[in-house]
Design a protein around this motif. Sequence first.
Motif, mmCIF file in Angstrom:
data_model
loop_
_atom_site.group_PDB
_atom_site.id
_atom_site.type_symbol
_atom_site.label_atom_id
_atom_site.label_comp_id
_atom_site.label_asym_id
_atom_site.label_seq_id
_atom_site.Cartn_x
_atom_site.Cartn_y
_atom_site.Cartn_z
ATOM 1 N N VAL A 203 0.156 1.255 -8.835
ATOM 2 C CA VAL A 203 -0.168 2.608 -9.284
ATOM 3 C C VAL A 203 -0.224 3.541 -8.087
ATOM 4 O O VAL A 203 -1.042 3.357 -7.179
ATOM 5 C CB VAL A 203 -1.512 2.638 -10.039
ATOM 6 N N PHE A 204 0.675 4.516 -8.076
ATOM 7 C CA PHE A 204 0.619 5.578 -7.073
ATOM 8 C C PHE A 204 -0.368 6.631 -7.581
ATOM 9 O O PHE A 204 -0.055 7.380 -8.514
ATOM 10 C CB PHE A 204 1.997 6.198 -6.870
ATOM 11 N N ASN A 205 -1.540 6.667 -6.986
ATOM 12 C CA ASN A 205 -2.623 7.546 -7.435
ATOM 13 C C ASN A 205 -2.948 8.520 -6.316
ATOM 14 O O ASN A 205 -3.616 8.160 -5.341
ATOM 15 C CB ASN A 205 -3.852 6.717 -7.827
ATOM 16 N N ASP A 206 -2.457 9.758 -6.455
ATOM 17 C CA ASP A 206 -2.505 10.720 -5.362
ATOM 18 C C ASP A 206 -1.885 10.085 -4.122
ATOM 19 O O ASP A 206 -0.731 9.699 -4.163
ATOM 20 C CB ASP A 206 -3.921 11.243 -5.136
ATOM 21 N N MET A 207 -2.617 9.917 -3.033
ATOM 22 C CA MET A 207 -2.018 9.376 -1.805
ATOM 23 C C MET A 207 -2.431 7.928 -1.559
ATOM 24 O O MET A 207 -2.504 7.465 -0.423
ATOM 25 C CB MET A 207 -2.414 10.254 -0.619
ATOM 26 N N THR A 208 -2.683 7.189 -2.652
ATOM 27 C CA THR A 208 -3.075 5.789 -2.544
ATOM 28 C C THR A 208 -2.197 4.926 -3.435
ATOM 29 O O THR A 208 -1.490 5.421 -4.312
ATOM 30 C CB THR A 208 -4.547 5.572 -2.958
ATOM 31 N N ILE A 209 -2.255 3.627 -3.215
ATOM 32 C CA ILE A 209 -1.685 2.636 -4.120
ATOM 33 C C ILE A 209 -2.841 1.795 -4.633
ATOM 34 O O ILE A 209 -3.522 1.123 -3.853
ATOM 35 C CB ILE A 209 -0.643 1.747 -3.425
ATOM 36 N N ASN A 210 -3.099 1.877 -5.939
ATOM 37 C CA ASN A 210 -4.250 1.183 -6.520
ATOM 38 C C ASN A 210 -5.541 1.540 -5.789
ATOM 39 O O ASN A 210 -6.406 0.695 -5.557
ATOM 40 C CB ASN A 210 -4.038 -0.325 -6.546
ATOM 41 N N ASN A 211 -5.640 2.814 -5.399
ATOM 42 C CA ASN A 211 -6.814 3.352 -4.697
ATOM 43 C C ASN A 211 -7.054 2.710 -3.341
ATOM 44 O O ASN A 211 -8.181 2.692 -2.845
ATOM 45 C CB ASN A 211 -8.061 3.274 -5.576
ATOM 46 N N LYS A 212 -6.000 2.190 -2.732
ATOM 47 C CA LYS A 212 -6.058 1.676 -1.371
ATOM 48 C C LYS A 212 -4.881 2.228 -0.579
ATOM 49 O O LYS A 212 -3.912 2.742 -1.148
ATOM 50 C CB LYS A 212 -6.019 0.144 -1.343
ATOM 51 N N VAL A 213 -4.953 2.103 0.745
ATOM 52 C CA VAL A 213 -3.832 2.478 1.606
ATOM 53 C C VAL A 213 -3.590 1.366 2.612
ATOM 54 O O VAL A 213 -4.469 0.546 2.886
ATOM 55 C CB VAL A 213 -4.102 3.808 2.354
ATOM 56 N N ALA A 214 -2.385 1.344 3.159
ATOM 57 C CA ALA A 214 -2.044 0.361 4.182
ATOM 58 C C ALA A 214 -2.936 0.567 5.408
ATOM 59 O O ALA A 214 -3.289 1.691 5.737
ATOM 60 C CB ALA A 214 -0.575 0.512 4.580
ATOM 61 N N PRO A 215 -3.335 -0.545 6.060
ATOM 62 C CA PRO A 215 -2.884 -1.926 5.844
ATOM 63 C C PRO A 215 -3.826 -2.740 4.960
ATOM 64 O O PRO A 215 -3.845 -3.972 5.053
ATOM 65 C CB PRO A 215 -2.885 -2.488 7.263
ATOM 66 N N ASP A 216 -4.595 -2.080 4.099
ATOM 67 C CA ASP A 216 -5.606 -2.778 3.302
ATOM 68 C C ASP A 216 -5.103 -3.254 1.950
ATOM 69 O O ASP A 216 -5.884 -3.774 1.148
ATOM 70 C CB ASP A 216 -6.813 -1.863 3.092
ATOM 71 N N LEU A 217 -3.823 -3.068 1.651
ATOM 72 C CA LEU A 217 -3.271 -3.551 0.390
ATOM 73 C C LEU A 217 -2.981 -5.042 0.484
ATOM 74 O O LEU A 217 -2.286 -5.480 1.412
ATOM 75 C CB LEU A 217 -1.984 -2.802 0.057
ATOM 76 N N PRO A 218 -3.472 -5.850 -0.468
ATOM 77 C CA PRO A 218 -3.094 -7.270 -0.473
ATOM 78 C C PRO A 218 -1.594 -7.437 -0.619
ATOM 79 O O PRO A 218 -0.913 -6.579 -1.189
ATOM 80 C CB PRO A 218 -3.833 -7.825 -1.695
ATOM 81 N N VAL A 219 -1.080 -8.520 -0.109
ATOM 82 C CA VAL A 219 0.350 -8.794 -0.151
ATOM 83 C C VAL A 219 0.736 -9.332 -1.528
ATOM 84 O O VAL A 219 0.060 -10.201 -2.076
ATOM 85 C CB VAL A 219 0.723 -9.806 0.953
ATOM 86 N N LEU A 220 1.821 -8.814 -2.098
ATOM 87 C CA LEU A 220 2.380 -9.357 -3.338
ATOM 88 C C LEU A 220 3.151 -10.622 -2.993
ATOM 89 O O LEU A 220 3.947 -10.627 -2.060
ATOM 90 C CB LEU A 220 3.336 -8.356 -3.978
ATOM 91 N N VAL A 221 2.954 -11.696 -3.749
ATOM 92 C CA VAL A 221 3.545 -12.989 -3.388
ATOM 93 C C VAL A 221 4.324 -13.571 -4.561
ATOM 94 O O VAL A 221 3.838 -13.614 -5.700
ATOM 95 C CB VAL A 221 2.451 -13.985 -2.961
ATOM 96 N N ALA A 222 5.548 -14.022 -4.287
ATOM 97 C CA ALA A 222 6.356 -14.767 -5.252
ATOM 98 C C ALA A 222 7.178 -15.794 -4.489
ATOM 99 O O ALA A 222 7.330 -15.714 -3.265
ATOM 100 C CB ALA A 222 7.264 -13.830 -6.037
ATOM 101 N N ASP A 223 7.696 -16.776 -5.210
ATOM 102 C CA ASP A 223 8.563 -17.783 -4.611
ATOM 103 C C ASP A 223 10.025 -17.451 -4.906
ATOM 104 O O ASP A 223 10.356 -16.843 -5.927
ATOM 105 C CB ASP A 223 8.239 -19.176 -5.165
ATOM 106 N N LEU A 224 10.891 -17.853 -4.009
ATOM 107 C CA LEU A 224 12.321 -17.608 -4.141
ATOM 108 C C LEU A 224 12.809 -18.090 -5.506
ATOM 109 O O LEU A 224 12.555 -19.221 -5.913
ATOM 110 C CB LEU A 224 13.082 -18.336 -3.027
ATOM 111 N N GLY A 225 13.509 -17.206 -6.236
ATOM 112 C CA GLY A 225 14.076 -17.559 -7.530
ATOM 113 C C GLY A 225 13.194 -17.263 -8.721
ATOM 114 O O GLY A 225 13.663 -17.363 -9.863
ATOM 115 N N GLU A 226 11.943 -16.892 -8.510
ATOM 116 C CA GLU A 226 11.073 -16.568 -9.630
ATOM 117 C C GLU A 226 11.416 -15.195 -10.199
ATOM 118 O O GLU A 226 11.854 -14.299 -9.481
ATOM 119 C CB GLU A 226 9.602 -16.598 -9.204
ATOM 120 N N ARG A 227 11.195 -15.044 -11.507
ATOM 121 C CA ARG A 227 11.373 -13.743 -12.149
ATOM 122 C C ARG A 227 10.078 -12.948 -11.990
ATOM 123 O O ARG A 227 9.024 -13.365 -12.456
ATOM 124 C CB ARG A 227 11.722 -13.914 -13.630
ATOM 125 N N VAL A 228 10.175 -11.806 -11.335
ATOM 126 C CA VAL A 228 9.008 -11.003 -10.993
ATOM 127 C C VAL A 228 9.080 -9.668 -11.727
ATOM 128 O O VAL A 228 10.104 -8.988 -11.690
ATOM 129 C CB VAL A 228 8.911 -10.759 -9.471
#
Length: 339
Positions: A203-228
């Motif tokens: 969610v882009f909410n004003d100047m944040t993503i999910n009410n956070k900003v870098a570098p405090d955003l958790p990393v999105l994680v998936a494995d190669l070949g998964e449908r995301v």
Amino acid sequence: MTGRQARHPLFGQMSRRSMLAGAAAGVVAPMAATALGGGRAAAAVRDRSTPSVRGETKRVTLYAEELPGGLYGYGLEPGKATIPGPVLELWEGDTLEIDLVNNTDRRLSIHPHGVEYDTESDGSPLNDSFNEPGETRTYVWRTRPQSQGPDGFWLPGSAGYWHYHDHALGSDHGTEGIAKGLYGALVVRREGDLLPDRQFTIVFNDMTINNKVAPDLPVLVADLGERVEFIAIGHGSNFHTFHLHAHRWADNRTGYLMGPDDRSRIIDNRDLNPGDSFGFQVIAGDGVGPGAWMYHCHVQSHSETGMNGVFLVRNADGSMPEGAQEAIDRYRQHGGGGH
């Protein structure tokens, strides 16, 4: 309240690339707790038995609560509110009844996009539809499939990547509630749609993503070949664009092509403005391999000031690809940076 939640069993891992055809109406996918982390869509609370009829009525309880830092969130259990709130999922033709429990000392509500409802479930003070502090109120949202209308024209169904949010905290428009985190994703699927292995709400909410900003955003994680599956939502008062590095999708309802003759435009960047939402699915690392890939607002001044995060595609066995940890360390040290 507890009894209603108990009727929503937690199902096991969904098979990769499994189809919605023949599956029952989904209700709630509590992805918010891992919406910017590494949770599998397998954690979704969905009914996967084969239905005998369509058009089921589902019920869920949401709790609105105050969070640290003066923020607010929706959650599926008391004390577990998150920003964004849980992903709510339905099939076309289903009805969702939401018991919203206001565990705060502020007036608030829940208002949906993309579905149908009566004025009593509008979630706006204009229609006297909101929760006073401590009040529990039921909101009813309906969906429908495509249908043939007058003169041979077809009327749209409810399928799409939608969203919900407060419409009453702080003002009759819920501006304060949205700014402080009262929002989440709403997905209505159509028979034949593909289910993801992993699902993320951004969610882009004003100047944040999910009410956070870098570098405090958790990393999105998936494995190669998964449908995301990515669900992108815009809030606030700023123009944004959503860009995902190294991955592309079709600019249509689902993000994937329906066949070799589908002429949908293929994109890797799309406008994401206040009140807008869209979703798409990609195969993690398809054609590019594993690695740490950025996602960010492509308004450069926005990315420079923290609207950027990392989509980590691990090796197929779940191990870290070469150079990925170093890239994540650089992100943590420098707050990313958009390109």
